[in-house]
Design a protein around this motif. Structure first.
Motif, PDB file in Angstrom:
ATOM      1  N   GLY A  43      66.037  -9.572  36.706  1.00  0.00           N
ATOM      2  CA  GLY A  43      65.785  -9.282  35.301  1.00  0.00           C
ATOM      3  C   GLY A  43      64.320  -9.039  35.020  1.00  0.00           C
ATOM      4  O   GLY A  43      63.481  -9.903  35.260  1.00  0.00           O
ATOM      5  N   LEU A  44      64.020  -7.862  34.560  1.00  0.00           N
ATOM      6  CA  LEU A  44      62.660  -7.484  34.193  1.00  0.00           C
ATOM      7  C   LEU A  44      62.588  -7.294  32.683  1.00  0.00           C
ATOM      8  O   LEU A  44      63.606  -7.129  32.029  1.00  0.00           O
ATOM      9  N   ILE A  45      61.399  -7.317  32.149  1.00  0.00           N
ATOM     10  CA  ILE A  45      61.191  -7.021  30.736  1.00  0.00           C
ATOM     11  C   ILE A  45      60.370  -5.737  30.666  1.00  0.00           C
ATOM     12  O   ILE A  45      59.287  -5.648  31.238  1.00  0.00           O
ATOM     13  N   THR A  46      60.918  -4.746  29.957  1.00  0.00           N
ATOM     14  CA  THR A  46      60.276  -3.434  29.930  1.00  0.00           C
ATOM     15  C   THR A  46      59.848  -3.034  28.519  1.00  0.00           C
ATOM     16  O   THR A  46      59.978  -1.884  28.122  1.00  0.00           O
ATOM     17  N   PHE A  47      59.336  -4.001  27.764  1.00  0.00           N
ATOM     18  CA  PHE A  47      58.695  -3.684  26.492  1.00  0.00           C
ATOM     19  C   PHE A  47      57.340  -4.378  26.477  1.00  0.00           C
ATOM     20  O   PHE A  47      57.078  -5.253  27.298  1.00  0.00           O
ATOM     21  N   PRO A  48      56.431  -3.986  25.591  1.00  0.00           N
ATOM     22  CA  PRO A  48      55.035  -4.442  25.639  1.00  0.00           C
ATOM     23  C   PRO A  48      54.846  -5.964  25.612  1.00  0.00           C
ATOM     24  O   PRO A  48      55.635  -6.687  25.011  1.00  0.00           O
ATOM     25  N   GLY A  49      53.758  -6.382  26.283  1.00  0.00           N
ATOM     26  CA  GLY A  49      53.382  -7.791  26.317  1.00  0.00           C
ATOM     27  C   GLY A  49      53.081  -8.298  27.706  1.00  0.00           C
ATOM     28  O   GLY A  49      52.711  -9.453  27.877  1.00  0.00           O
ATOM     29  N   GLY A  50      53.235  -7.456  28.716  1.00  0.00           N
ATOM     30  CA  GLY A  50      52.884  -7.816  30.094  1.00  0.00           C
ATOM     31  C   GLY A  50      51.821  -6.861  30.604  1.00  0.00           C
ATOM     32  O   GLY A  50      51.973  -5.648  30.471  1.00  0.00           O
ATOM     33  N   ILE A  51      50.742  -7.419  31.160  1.00  0.00           N
ATOM     34  CA  ILE A  51      49.615  -6.598  31.616  1.00  0.00           C
ATOM     35  C   ILE A  51      49.082  -7.129  32.941  1.00  0.00           C
ATOM     36  O   ILE A  51      48.849  -8.335  33.073  1.00  0.00           O
ATOM     37  N   PRO A  52      48.854  -6.254  33.924  1.00  0.00           N
ATOM     38  CA  PRO A  52      48.208  -6.705  35.161  1.00  0.00           C
ATOM     39  C   PRO A  52      46.791  -7.201  34.861  1.00  0.00           C
ATOM     40  O   PRO A  52      46.126  -6.699  33.959  1.00  0.00           O
ATOM     41  N   ILE A  53      46.352  -8.179  35.617  1.00  0.00           N
ATOM     42  CA  ILE A  53      44.982  -8.684  35.515  1.00  0.00           C
ATOM     43  C   ILE A  53      44.223  -8.182  36.727  1.00  0.00           C
ATOM     44  O   ILE A  53      44.667  -8.363  37.870  1.00  0.00           O
ATOM     45  N   LYS A  54      43.080  -7.560  36.469  1.00  0.00           N
ATOM     46  CA  LYS A  54      42.264  -6.999  37.550  1.00  0.00           C
ATOM     47  C   LYS A  54      40.937  -7.728  37.646  1.00  0.00           C
ATOM     48  O   LYS A  54      40.423  -8.243  36.655  1.00  0.00           O
ATOM     49  N   ASN A  55      40.381  -7.726  38.864  1.00  0.00           N
ATOM     50  CA  ASN A  55      39.043  -8.292  39.051  1.00  0.00           C
ATOM     51  C   ASN A  55      37.998  -7.220  38.740  1.00  0.00           C
ATOM     52  O   ASN A  55      38.337  -6.096  38.358  1.00  0.00           O
TER      53      ASN A  55
ATOM     54  N   VAL B 150      53.109 -12.236  27.594  1.00  0.00           N
ATOM     55  CA  VAL B 150      53.050 -12.921  26.307  1.00  0.00           C
ATOM     56  C   VAL B 150      54.279 -12.563  25.486  1.00  0.00           C
ATOM     57  O   VAL B 150      54.687 -11.399  25.438  1.00  0.00           O
ATOM     58  N   SER B 151      54.864 -13.574  24.830  1.00  0.00           N
ATOM     59  CA  SER B 151      56.012 -13.324  23.970  1.00  0.00           C
ATOM     60  C   SER B 151      56.024 -14.329  22.832  1.00  0.00           C
ATOM     61  O   SER B 151      55.665 -15.488  23.003  1.00  0.00           O
ATOM     62  N   GLY B 152      56.448 -13.846  21.657  1.00  0.00           N
ATOM     63  CA  GLY B 152      56.575 -14.741  20.528  1.00  0.00           C
ATOM     64  C   GLY B 152      56.392 -14.073  19.182  1.00  0.00           C
ATOM     65  O   GLY B 152      56.529 -14.714  18.149  1.00  0.00           O
ATOM     66  N   SER B 153      56.095 -12.791  19.169  1.00  0.00           N
ATOM     67  CA  SER B 153      55.843 -12.093  17.911  1.00  0.00           C
ATOM     68  C   SER B 153      56.338 -10.665  18.056  1.00  0.00           C
ATOM     69  O   SER B 153      57.230 -10.394  18.859  1.00  0.00           O
ATOM     70  N   THR B 154      55.740  -9.748  17.325  1.00  0.00           N
ATOM     71  CA  THR B 154      56.082  -8.339  17.498  1.00  0.00           C
ATOM     72  C   THR B 154      55.546  -7.874  18.847  1.00  0.00           C
ATOM     73  O   THR B 154      54.619  -8.480  19.398  1.00  0.00           O
ATOM     74  N   VAL B 155      56.089  -6.799  19.368  1.00  0.00           N
ATOM     75  CA  VAL B 155      55.588  -6.312  20.658  1.00  0.00           C
ATOM     76  C   VAL B 155      54.140  -5.849  20.538  1.00  0.00           C
ATOM     77  O   VAL B 155      53.378  -5.956  21.492  1.00  0.00           O
ATOM     78  N   GLU B 156      53.740  -5.394  19.363  1.00  0.00           N
ATOM     79  CA  GLU B 156      52.351  -4.992  19.158  1.00  0.00           C
ATOM     80  C   GLU B 156      51.425  -6.212  19.275  1.00  0.00           C
ATOM     81  O   GLU B 156      50.379  -6.148  19.924  1.00  0.00           O
TER      82      GLU B 156
END
Length: 136
Positions: free
Chosen positions: A93-105, A116-122
């Motif tokens: 199960g993946l989530i394919t709406f906004p709120g997940g971002i890769p972290i880069k060095n 992140v989840s808990g509000s609007t996707v924006e």
């Protein structure tokens, strides 16, 4: 030697920045940070954040790391007729709406991801972005 990418200290910086952005936006969030292997590194559930969003934040972080792209971008590719249609059923199960971002060095290498989840996707995206950008 760090073989997992993001350190706990960096993950805590991301969570702190994400929480601050959520407060700024007047919302409460579940915030997950995973390392380069998509393993849970840090998590915070702000007081009053939806229980159902715990799992969503974790899946957003994993999704962002599995594909090294923002979950919202993956969502665009997974629409009916898209090249990745139905991908959200992969990997448990993946989530394919906004709120997940890769972290880069600082060198641009992916070292983990934030979900992140808990509000609007924006709002979810804005909070995740604040966390991801705080690391480098």
């Amino acid at each position: 030697m760090n073989t997992t990418g993001i350190t706990l200290e960096q993950a805590e910086v991301a969570v702190k920045a994400a929480k601050a952005k959520a407060v700024e936006l007047g919302t409460v969030m579940n915030i997950t940070v995973v390392d380069a292997g998509a393993n849970l590194t840090a998590f915070a559930r702000m007081d009053g954040a939806w229980l159902g969003s715990v799992d969503i934040s974790q899946k957003k972080a994993k999704t962002a790391r599995f594909f090294d792209m923002n979950t919202g971008e993956l969502g665009k590719l997974s629409q009916p007729g898209g090249s990745l249609f139905n991908i959200e059923h992969a990997n448990g199960g993946l989530i394919t709406f906004p709120g997940g971002i890769p972290i880069k060095n600082a060198d641009g290498d992916v070292i983990g991801a934030i979900g992140v989840s808990g509000s609007t996707v924006e709002n979810d995206h804005a909070v995740a972005k604040a966390g991801a950008e705080a690391v480098h």
